[in-house]
Scaffold this active site. Structure first.
Site, PDB file in Angstrom:
ATOM      1  N   ASP A  14     -65.163 -27.142-109.475  1.00 54.72           N
ATOM      2  CA  ASP A  14     -66.565 -26.965-109.070  1.00 54.72           C
ATOM      3  C   ASP A  14     -67.515 -27.836-109.892  1.00 54.72           C
ATOM      4  O   ASP A  14     -68.332 -28.573-109.339  1.00 54.72           O
ATOM      5  CB  ASP A  14     -67.009 -25.500-109.238  1.00 54.72           C
ATOM      6  CG  ASP A  14     -66.414 -24.593-108.160  1.00 54.72           C
ATOM      7  OD1 ASP A  14     -65.959 -25.118-107.121  1.00 54.72           O
ATOM      8  OD2 ASP A  14     -66.416 -23.365-108.370  1.00 54.72           O
ATOM      9  N   ARG A  93     -72.662 -15.623-121.062  1.00 57.02           N
ATOM     10  CA  ARG A  93     -73.661 -16.351-120.261  1.00 57.02           C
ATOM     11  C   ARG A  93     -74.999 -16.563-120.968  1.00 57.02           C
ATOM     12  O   ARG A  93     -75.521 -17.685-120.964  1.00 57.02           O
ATOM     13  CB  ARG A  93     -73.868 -15.693-118.894  1.00 57.02           C
ATOM     14  CG  ARG A  93     -72.621 -15.626-118.017  1.00 57.02           C
ATOM     15  CD  ARG A  93     -71.832 -16.897-118.038  1.00 57.02           C
ATOM     16  NE  ARG A  93     -70.721 -16.915-117.087  1.00 57.02           N
ATOM     17  CZ  ARG A  93     -69.670 -17.698-117.204  1.00 57.02           C
ATOM     18  NH1 ARG A  93     -69.554 -18.521-118.236  1.00 57.02           N
ATOM     19  NH2 ARG A  93     -68.718 -17.675-116.304  1.00 57.02           N
ATOM     20  N   ASP A 122     -73.008 -14.341-112.302  1.00 56.58           N
ATOM     21  CA  ASP A 122     -73.259 -15.340-113.332  1.00 56.58           C
ATOM     22  C   ASP A 122     -74.492 -16.205-113.058  1.00 56.58           C
ATOM     23  O   ASP A 122     -75.227 -16.558-113.968  1.00 56.58           O
ATOM     24  CB  ASP A 122     -72.019 -16.215-113.532  1.00 56.58           C
ATOM     25  CG  ASP A 122     -70.921 -15.453-114.266  1.00 56.58           C
ATOM     26  OD1 ASP A 122     -71.263 -14.584-115.098  1.00 56.58           O
ATOM     27  OD2 ASP A 122     -69.739 -15.710-114.011  1.00 56.58           O
ATOM     28  N   SER A 174     -59.337 -17.162-109.613  1.00 62.85           N
ATOM     29  CA  SER A 174     -60.493 -17.670-110.334  1.00 62.85           C
ATOM     30  C   SER A 174     -60.528 -16.966-111.694  1.00 62.85           C
ATOM     31  O   SER A 174     -60.510 -15.735-111.767  1.00 62.85           O
ATOM     32  CB  SER A 174     -61.766 -17.375-109.540  1.00 62.85           C
ATOM     33  OG  SER A 174     -62.876 -17.415-110.407  1.00 62.85           O
TER      34      SER A 174
HETATM   35  N1  ARG Z   1     -66.917  -9.869-112.598  1.00 61.08           N
HETATM   36  C1  ARG Z   1     -67.153 -10.370-113.913  1.00 61.08           C
HETATM   37  C2  ARG Z   1     -68.613 -10.436-114.204  1.00 61.08           C
HETATM   38  O1  ARG Z   1     -69.404 -10.486-113.310  1.00 61.08           O
HETATM   39  C3  ARG Z   1     -66.502 -11.707-114.161  1.00 61.08           C
HETATM   40  C4  ARG Z   1     -67.024 -12.858-113.345  1.00 61.08           C
HETATM   41  C5  ARG Z   1     -66.270 -14.156-113.489  1.00 61.08           C
HETATM   42  N2  ARG Z   1     -64.916 -13.991-113.068  1.00 61.08           N
HETATM   43  C6  ARG Z   1     -64.030 -14.930-112.777  1.00 61.08           C
HETATM   44  N3  ARG Z   1     -62.832 -14.529-112.536  1.00 61.08           N
HETATM   45  N4  ARG Z   1     -64.326 -16.184-112.728  1.00 61.08           N
HETATM   46  O2  ARG Z   1     -68.987 -10.428-115.347  1.00 61.08           O
END
Ligand code: ARG
Length: 391
Positions: A14, A93, A122, A174
Site C-alpha cells: 500500500d 498511532r 487507524d 493483514s
Molecule cells: N483492530 C486493531 C485496531 O484497530 C488493529 C488494526 C490493524 N490491524 C492489522 N491487522 N493491520 O487497533
C-alpha cells in the site's frame, strides 16, 4: 518547487504504491519509517522507498519513547479494549503521528500522508492526532482516494511503475506488529466461525508445542512500572522483549476477537501480546495488594474509559491528560514483586509481595493472632442494612 509530503511508510505494498501515486499527483515524497519494535529489515524498506520514488527516507527509532510515553501509561491505567485487546496498534498511532508532524515541520512540508484505508480505525487515529498537534497540516490518504480496488490492482500498478514489491508474501493476512503485540486480520479470518490456523500466529508457539513444565517470572514494579524480572534490572524495551520471548514459548497472550470499530463495522481480528498479558495480570495483582477498595473500583471505570480513548485515537486530548494525572497519583504505592507462572497458555499469578502492602495478616487470619474485633460487626451490619429493613 513541488509540494512536499511526509508519508508514514511501512515498506508494504500500500505505502509503496502510495509513494508513486503521490509523485504522479505532483508531490515530493519523504518516507518516514517508524521503528516501534516490529523487528523489520529497514535496509530493504528504505531501498524500496527510494525505488518507488521517495526523495528521502528517514528511519525513526521510537522504541524507547513508545515504551515510556505510550505503553507504560496504558499498562498503569489497565487499558484493555473489549476485554481482549491490549491496543498495540492503537497505541503506536499517536506516536507515529507525532513524528510525522515533527518531520513535516522540520522539512517545511505542508502535507502528511498515511496508507490507511477508509474502513479502519487507524485513519481516525492518525488524523485526529495530526490535527491536534498541528492543525495547519493537510492530510492525504491515497488508499482512500485512488482507484485501485484490490490487492491485484495495486500489484499491477506496482509492476507497471517498477516498484519492487515482496511477491513472495508469506502470509495471506493483514498484519501490524510492534513491541506491545501483533494484530492479524483479513483473509480467512474474515469468517468469525473459522478457527484461525497456526499459520496466522507468529509470536506464540502452538499450545500443543509448549513446555510441559511451567516457567516462573518474578516481576518487580516501581510506581506501577515494571523495572526488573527475576531480580535483573532491565530497560523497558528489553524487559518487554524478554517477556514476549518467554511468554511466546508458553503460548501466552493470544486472543480472538470480534471487535467494534469506531467506524461502525464489526471485524474479526486475532492478537498476540505475550508481554502485555503477563504484565497486565501482574500489575493488576499488585494493585489488589496495595490500593484501597474505592481506588480500585474507580480505577476499573478509568481503565474502561482509557482503553476507549486509546482505541478511538483521542490521545492528545484534555481528558486523556487528566486521567494520566489520576492514574499516576494512584501508582505511588504500586511497588513490589509479582511471581507469575507461565503454563499452557496461562499467565497465573502465583504470589505477590510489597513493602506498601495493605494486606494485614492479623486482620485476615482465621488462625492464631487474630486482632479483628468481631463484636463490632454486629453494629456495622445493623446500620449498613437499616435502609433495607425499612424498605
Ligand atoms: N483492530 C486493531 C485496531 O484497530 C488493529 C488494526 C490493524 N490491524 C492489522 N491487522 N493491520 O487497533
Amino acid at each position: 518547487m513541488s509540494k512536499k509530503v511526509v508519508l508514514a511508510y511501512s515498506g508494504g505494498l500500500d505505502t509503496s504504491v502510495a509513494v508513486r501515486w503521490l509523485k504522479e499527483k505532483g508531490f515530493s515524497v519523504l518516507c518516514y519509517l517508524a521503528d516501534v519494535g516490529q523487528g523489520q529489515n529497514f535496509g530493504i524498506a528504505t531501498k524500496r522507498a527510494k525505488k518507488a520514488g521517495a526523495y528521502k527516507a528517514v528511519i525513526g527509532d521510537l522504541k524507547k519513547e513508545f515504551v515510556n510515553d505510550f505503553i507504560w501509561p496504558s499498562l498503569k491505567a489497565g487499558a484493555l479494549y473489549e476485554s481482549e485487546y491490549f491496543l498495540a496498534t492503537a497505541l503506536s498511532r499517536p506516536l507515529i503521528a507525532k513524528k510525522l508532524v515533527e518531520t513535516a515541520q522540520k522539512e517545511k512540508a505542508e502535507y502528511v500522508a498515511h496508507g490507511c484505508t477508509g474502513k479502519g480505525n487507524d485513519q481516525v487515529r492518525f488524523e485526529l492526532s495530526i490535527g491536534a498537534l498541528d492543525s495547519r497540516l493537510k492530510v492525504i490518504a491515497p488508499v482512500r482516494e485512488w482507484d485501485l480496488p484490490t490487492r491485484e490492482a495495486e500489484m499491477r500498478y506496482a509492476k507497471l511503475h517498477n516498484i519492487p514489491i515482496d511477491v513472495t508474501r508469506k502470509k495471506p493476512y493483514s498484519i501490524d506488529k510492534n513491541l506491545w503485540g501483533i494484530s492479524i486480520e483479513s483473509g480467512r479470518l474474515e469468517d468469525p466461525w473459522l478457527e484461525p490456523g497456526e499459520d496466522a500466529y507468529e509470536m506464540t508457539k502452538p499450545l500443543n508445542k509448549t513446555p510441559d513444565k511451567p516457567s516462573y517470572v518474578k516481576i518487580y514494579f516501581k510506581k506501577g512500572i515494571p523495572v526488573a524480572i527475576n531480580n535483573k534490572g532491565l530497560n523497558g524495551t528489553s524487559l518487554i522483549n524478554a517477556l514476549n520471548e518467554i511468554g511466546g514459548r508458553h503460548c501466552i497472550g493470544r486472543s480472538d476477537l470480534v471487535e467494534d470499530r469506531l467506524v461502525g463495522i464489526k471485524s474479526r481480528e486475532i492478537y498476540e501480546a505475550p508481554a502485555a498479558k503477563i504484565l497486565y495480570e501482574a500489575h493488576k495483582a499488585l494493585e489488589s495488594l496495595v490500593l484501597d477498595r474505592e481506588t480500585l473500583c474507580f480505577k476499573e471505570l478509568v481503565s474502561l474509559k482509557y482503553s476507549r480513548l486509546i482505541y478511538d485515537g483521542l490521545w492528545y486530548t484534555p481528558l486523556k491528560r487528566a486521567i494520566d494525572k489520576f492514574v499516576d497519583s494512584s501508582q505511588g504505592s504500586v511497588e513490589g514483586t509479582v511471581n507469575v507462572k507461565l503454563f499452557k497458555g496461562n499467565a497465573i499469578v502465583a504470589g505477590r509481595k510489597s513493602p506498601k502492602s495493605l494486606y494485614k495478616k492479623e486482620l485476615a487470619t482465621y488462625g492464631k493472632g487474630d486482632k479483628f474485633n468481631q463484636s463490632l460487626a454486629k453494629g456495622f451490619i445493623e446500620i449498613f442494612g437499616l435502609p433495607y429493613k425499612k424498605f
